[in-house]
Design a protein around this motif. Sequence first.
Motif, PDB file in Angstrom:
ATOM      1  N   GLY A 311      22.984  68.366  91.113  1.00  0.00           N
ATOM      2  CA  GLY A 311      23.835  68.351  92.297  1.00  0.00           C
ATOM      3  C   GLY A 311      25.273  68.728  92.033  1.00  0.00           C
ATOM      4  N   GLU A 312      25.558  69.298  90.855  1.00  0.00           N
ATOM      5  CA  GLU A 312      26.928  69.674  90.521  1.00  0.00           C
ATOM      6  C   GLU A 312      27.237  71.124  90.879  1.00  0.00           C
ATOM      7  OE1 GLU A 312      28.983  67.394  89.603  1.00  0.00           O
ATOM      8  OE2 GLU A 312      27.396  65.889  89.463  1.00  0.00           O
ATOM      9  N   VAL A 313      26.259  71.846  91.468  1.00  0.00           N
ATOM     10  CA  VAL A 313      26.487  73.217  91.911  1.00  0.00           C
ATOM     11  C   VAL A 313      25.925  73.393  93.315  1.00  0.00           C
ATOM     12  CG1 VAL A 313      26.374  74.152  89.555  1.00  0.00           C
ATOM     13  CG2 VAL A 313      24.317  74.124  90.984  1.00  0.00           C
ATOM     14  N   GLU A 314      26.479  74.365  94.039  1.00  0.00           N
ATOM     15  CA  GLU A 314      25.956  74.738  95.357  1.00  0.00           C
ATOM     16  C   GLU A 314      25.954  76.254  95.455  1.00  0.00           C
ATOM     17  OE1 GLU A 314      26.920  74.435 100.165  1.00  0.00           O
ATOM     18  OE2 GLU A 314      28.336  73.626  98.688  1.00  0.00           O
ATOM     19  N   ALA A 315      24.782  76.847  95.637  1.00  0.00           N
ATOM     20  CA  ALA A 315      24.666  78.291  95.795  1.00  0.00           C
ATOM     21  C   ALA A 315      25.085  78.681  97.209  1.00  0.00           C
ATOM     22  CB  ALA A 315      23.236  78.740  95.527  1.00  0.00           C
ATOM     23  N   LEU A 316      26.012  79.621  97.307  1.00  0.00           N
ATOM     24  CA  LEU A 316      26.507  80.063  98.605  1.00  0.00           C
ATOM     25  C   LEU A 316      25.909  81.413  99.012  1.00  0.00           C
ATOM     26  CD1 LEU A 316      30.287  79.151  98.173  1.00  0.00           C
ATOM     27  CD2 LEU A 316      28.471  77.778  99.229  1.00  0.00           C
ATOM     28  N   GLU A 317      25.938  82.365  98.130  1.00  0.00           N
ATOM     29  CA  GLU A 317      25.418  83.713  98.395  1.00  0.00           C
ATOM     30  C   GLU A 317      24.768  84.250  97.127  1.00  0.00           C
ATOM     31  OE1 GLU A 317      28.773  86.008  99.590  1.00  0.00           O
ATOM     32  OE2 GLU A 317      28.783  85.225 101.650  1.00  0.00           O
ATOM     33  N   PRO A 318      23.762  85.126  97.274  1.00  0.00           N
ATOM     34  CA  PRO A 318      23.180  85.652  98.516  1.00  0.00           C
ATOM     35  C   PRO A 318      22.335  84.596  99.224  1.00  0.00           C
ATOM     36  CG  PRO A 318      21.948  86.432  96.631  1.00  0.00           C
ATOM     37  CD  PRO A 318      23.113  85.702  96.077  1.00  0.00           C
ATOM     38  N   ALA A 319      21.980  84.892 100.482  1.00  0.00           N
ATOM     39  CA  ALA A 319      21.214  83.939 101.284  1.00  0.00           C
ATOM     40  C   ALA A 319      19.866  83.624 100.636  1.00  0.00           C
ATOM     41  CB  ALA A 319      21.004  84.495 102.697  1.00  0.00           C
ATOM     42  N   GLU A 320      19.262  84.626  99.965  1.00  0.00           N
ATOM     43  CA  GLU A 320      17.965  84.412  99.314  1.00  0.00           C
ATOM     44  C   GLU A 320      18.074  83.364  98.204  1.00  0.00           C
ATOM     45  OE1 GLU A 320      18.159  88.589 100.884  1.00  0.00           O
ATOM     46  OE2 GLU A 320      19.441  87.282  99.667  1.00  0.00           O
ATOM     47  N   LEU A 321      19.191  83.352  97.511  1.00  0.00           N
ATOM     48  CA  LEU A 321      19.386  82.375  96.443  1.00  0.00           C
ATOM     49  C   LEU A 321      19.546  80.984  97.025  1.00  0.00           C
ATOM     50  CD1 LEU A 321      19.872  81.480  93.549  1.00  0.00           C
ATOM     51  CD2 LEU A 321      22.253  82.225  93.771  1.00  0.00           C
ATOM     52  N   ARG A 322      20.341  80.857  98.085  1.00  0.00           N
ATOM     53  CA  ARG A 322      20.526  79.552  98.706  1.00  0.00           C
ATOM     54  C   ARG A 322      19.197  79.017  99.235  1.00  0.00           C
ATOM     55  NH1 ARG A 322      24.896  76.610 100.382  1.00  0.00           N
ATOM     56  NH2 ARG A 322      24.541  75.186 102.138  1.00  0.00           N
ATOM     57  N   ALA A 323      18.398  79.904  99.867  1.00  0.00           N
ATOM     58  CA  ALA A 323      17.092  79.486 100.378  1.00  0.00           C
ATOM     59  C   ALA A 323      16.161  79.104  99.222  1.00  0.00           C
ATOM     60  CB  ALA A 323      16.475  80.596 101.221  1.00  0.00           C
ATOM     61  N   GLY A 324      16.219  79.847  98.137  1.00  0.00           N
ATOM     62  CA  GLY A 324      15.387  79.543  96.978  1.00  0.00           C
ATOM     63  C   GLY A 324      15.740  78.204  96.356  1.00  0.00           C
ATOM     64  N   MET A 325      17.030  77.904  96.262  1.00  0.00           N
ATOM     65  CA  MET A 325      17.456  76.613  95.727  1.00  0.00           C
ATOM     66  C   MET A 325      16.979  75.479  96.640  1.00  0.00           C
ATOM     67  SD  MET A 325      19.102  76.900  92.817  1.00  0.00           S
ATOM     68  CE  MET A 325      20.079  75.396  92.711  1.00  0.00           C
ATOM     69  N   ARG A 326      17.075  75.692  97.941  1.00  0.00           N
ATOM     70  CA  ARG A 326      16.624  74.676  98.894  1.00  0.00           C
ATOM     71  C   ARG A 326      15.122  74.425  98.734  1.00  0.00           C
ATOM     72  NH1 ARG A 326      17.699  77.225 103.233  1.00  0.00           N
ATOM     73  NH2 ARG A 326      19.863  76.546 103.410  1.00  0.00           N
ATOM     74  N   ALA A 327      14.341  75.505  98.564  1.00  0.00           N
ATOM     75  CA  ALA A 327      12.896  75.356  98.396  1.00  0.00           C
ATOM     76  C   ALA A 327      12.565  74.644  97.088  1.00  0.00           C
ATOM     77  CB  ALA A 327      12.230  76.730  98.443  1.00  0.00           C
TER      78      ALA A 327
END
Length: 340
Positions: A311-327
């Motif tokens: 939880g020490e990082v948050e992916a912002l862009e690209p959208a595919e990366l943010r969605a992948g991290m969420r999954a």
Amino acid sequence: MRASRLVSILLLLQIRGRVTAREIADTLEVSVRTIYRDMESLSAAGVPLYADPGHRGGYELLDGFRTRLTGLTTGEAESLFLTGLPTAAADLGLGSVLTAAHLKLMAALPAELRDRAGRIAECFHLDAPSWYGAADPTPHLAEVADSVWNRRRLRIRYLRWAEPSETTRVVDPYGVVLKAGAWYLVAAHAESAEGGGPHGDGGREAIRTYRVSRILDVEVRSGSFERPAGFALAAHWQDYLDRFDRRRLRASATVRMSPIAMDRLTHLTEPAVVHAARASATGPDADGWVEVVVPIESVEQAITTLLPFGGEVEALEPAELRAGMRAAVAALARVYGDGG
């Protein structure tokens, strides 16, 4: 300083044979004019050397001349053994040669220098493989290295990562490199060499890198080859590493990182990412977090890189990366959730 340089010039001529003034100047990091003056001084002192003018000319010692200036200073005796790589020498088939040279050198040293050199050898050890890694098995390394020394052409059967996985090639071996416990062969395609010089028509792309542990079979061919006059193994290897990173890290990602994540960068990711993160960091915000732009190979690889930060990082862009991290986080939650 000048006396030391004159000795260095003598040893350089003794080792290399014919050498141009420019090559000597570049090696010793002085001007060509200085080398001309030094050569006049050596000749006046009775050193039997001669110079051939012209493009292919240079300085050369008369046949049979050997300098007797072989004494070692205390610092040289102490530092000499820091360059000793007994494990690598054994891998290359030079273990017995290294042992013999070591014994001869130690016998030639005065007792005081011999003791000090021995203490240095006892206090220094090189362990080339990285942590949590082991050295590659390289049954063909000695044969490959022997062909490098003697400039003999090789026919190798090689296991590639891509299909078709097994391939056979005829190569001119230019050198071997030890990188993080793995040996690599730097070689030019012999077919290219025969068609248009050692580099062939493809320029530097005709020179390839082979992981020695993936060489399945080696056959030494008849005849020899000549390396290109301007080829330098160390410079080529650094250029290869730079080009490898440029080919591999073609995309980028924007990420928010906490102070803890920034501190963990060097432990959890590679140098290219560390450098880019520190160079591009903007902020910090009220919570101490910074925004960085880092190079990535692909979204899948980036997810693997970022997950260890928790939880020490948050992916912002690209959208595919943010969605992948969420999954990925959702999948972990299903495994470790209260009902899992």
